[in-house]
Enzyme design. Structure first.
Site, PDB file in Angstrom:
ATOM      1  N   GLU A 134       0.872  -1.761   0.105  1.00  0.00           N
ATOM      2  CA  GLU A 134       0.215   0.149   0.235  1.00  0.00           C
ATOM      3  C   GLU A 134       1.128   1.415  -0.307  1.00  0.00           C
ATOM      4  OE1 GLU A 134      -3.256   0.405   2.973  1.00  0.00           O
ATOM      5  OE2 GLU A 134      -2.771   2.063   3.283  1.00  0.00           O
ATOM      6  N   GLU A 139      -2.520  12.234   2.663  1.00  0.00           N
ATOM      7  CA  GLU A 139      -4.058  11.081   3.521  1.00  0.00           C
ATOM      8  C   GLU A 139      -3.281  12.234   5.319  1.00  0.00           C
ATOM      9  OE1 GLU A 139      -4.817   7.173   5.793  1.00  0.00           O
ATOM     10  OE2 GLU A 139      -2.375   7.378   4.779  1.00  0.00           O
TER      11      GLU A 139
END
Length: 324
Positions: A134, A139
């Site tokens: 990932e 974010e």
């Protein structure tokens, strides 16, 4: 040995090969949403207080659409007040195409989501998580700066000798060894997210995934390299990255495969809703908990992506004709 002019002329006409970062995929404009899958389910990944909706529902509720100016909008509902722990409609989309090592992911945003309780992300992940990796490119939670992070299976770590301008938060990238935290780099500039990002005109986020490692850059609107704008990439000219993960303990081809690009906006959940994370944010002065903030629709008026484009470039061999 003498070579005749005829032979020299023939050699001059033969093609040669070279390598370049060729454009593989572009998501942009009126067709932006055509090559994504809309996830229609509650947030079972990070347990946020949202219900991800299908494309028809998202479009009819103005949660996923393209403006008359060609910008793609992805949003969470800000019109309703919910009960405690009630679910708010939102969007999660995953690219139909997948990508691997020797890729550069570029995203041009004019606006990124922010607000108390908001947890937006632009990221990529592979099947059988976390074994195929990932990569979190953008974010953030609760008005904090951007954090770029890797999550992998066992065996990958962030080599501290990599030259970068960001702050390394953790070296071990293995999800199971870090309580799913992975190895993140904090982009502490206040314009990396939130109102500062929007007021400065946005930026281009870049993540390079190669056999040598990963690197993350953020280029403000007035400082986007010309080779990115004209799609003739030359990463060696981009300067020191904000985050650099050198490969010394893992083989990238064993840890990053079949990555689907993903956008989502969740609310509270496993990170934004943690009591200690909430307590460290400016939002704690307004609401005692994330769940309390999540009830107010007005908190999410700015929780939307405004996307100019997303591009993926692959490092490929090219046939170069030398004929004139």
């Amino acid at each position: 040995m003498l070579v005749s002019p005829t032979v020299l002329a023939t050699i001059a006409l033969l093609p040669s090969t070279g390598f370049a970062w060729s454009l593989k995929k572009e998501y942009k404009g009126s067709t932006f949403f055509n090559d994504w899958n809309f996830i229609n389910s509650p947030d079972s990944t990070t347990h946020g207080l949202v219900q991800y909706v299908d494309r028809a529902t998202a479009q009819s509720n103005n949660l996923a659409y393209v403006t008359s100016g060609g910008k793609a909008i992805i949003a969470v509902d800000d019109t309703l007040n919910t009960g405690l722990n009630g679910l708010r409609n939102s969007v999660r989309i995953e690219s139909k195409d997948t990508f691997g090592v020797e890729s550069i992911f570029i995203a041009d945003f004019s606006h990124v989501p922010y607000g108390c309780g908001a947890w937006p992300a632009f990221w990529a992940f592979g099947p059988n998580w976390p074994n195929n990796g990932e990569i979190d490119i953008f974010e953030t939670v609760n008005l904090q700066p951007n954090q770029a992070t890797l999550h992998t299976g066992p065996g990958c770590s962030h080599d501290p000798s990599g030259v970068q301008t960001g702050q390394t938060l953790q070296q071990d990238c293995a999800a199971t060894a870090t309580n799913n935290n992975g190895c993140g780099v904090l982009d502490s500039n206040p314009n990396s997210s939130g109102p500062g990002f929007a007021s400065s005109g946005g930026a281009v986020f870049v993540m390079s995934l190669t056999a040598h490692g990963l690197a993350y850059w953020r280029f403000p609107r007035g400082s986007i390299p010309a080779d990115i704008t004209n799609q003739n990439l030359n990463p060696q000219k981009w300067g020191t990255p904000i985050g650099r993960w050198k490969w010394t303990t893992c083989q990238p081809s064993s840890h990053f495969n079949n990555l689907a690009l993903t956008f989502d906006i969740t609310v509270c959940g496993d990170w934004a809703g943690q009591a200690d994370v909430w307590g460290q944010s400016s939002c704690a002065a307004q609401y005692s908990t994330c769940a309390a903030a999540a009830q107010q629709g007005s908190n999410f008026a700015n929780a939307f992506f405004e996307i100019n484009y997303v591009r993926v470039h692959l490092f490929q061999e090219l046939i170069l004709s030398l004929s004139t």
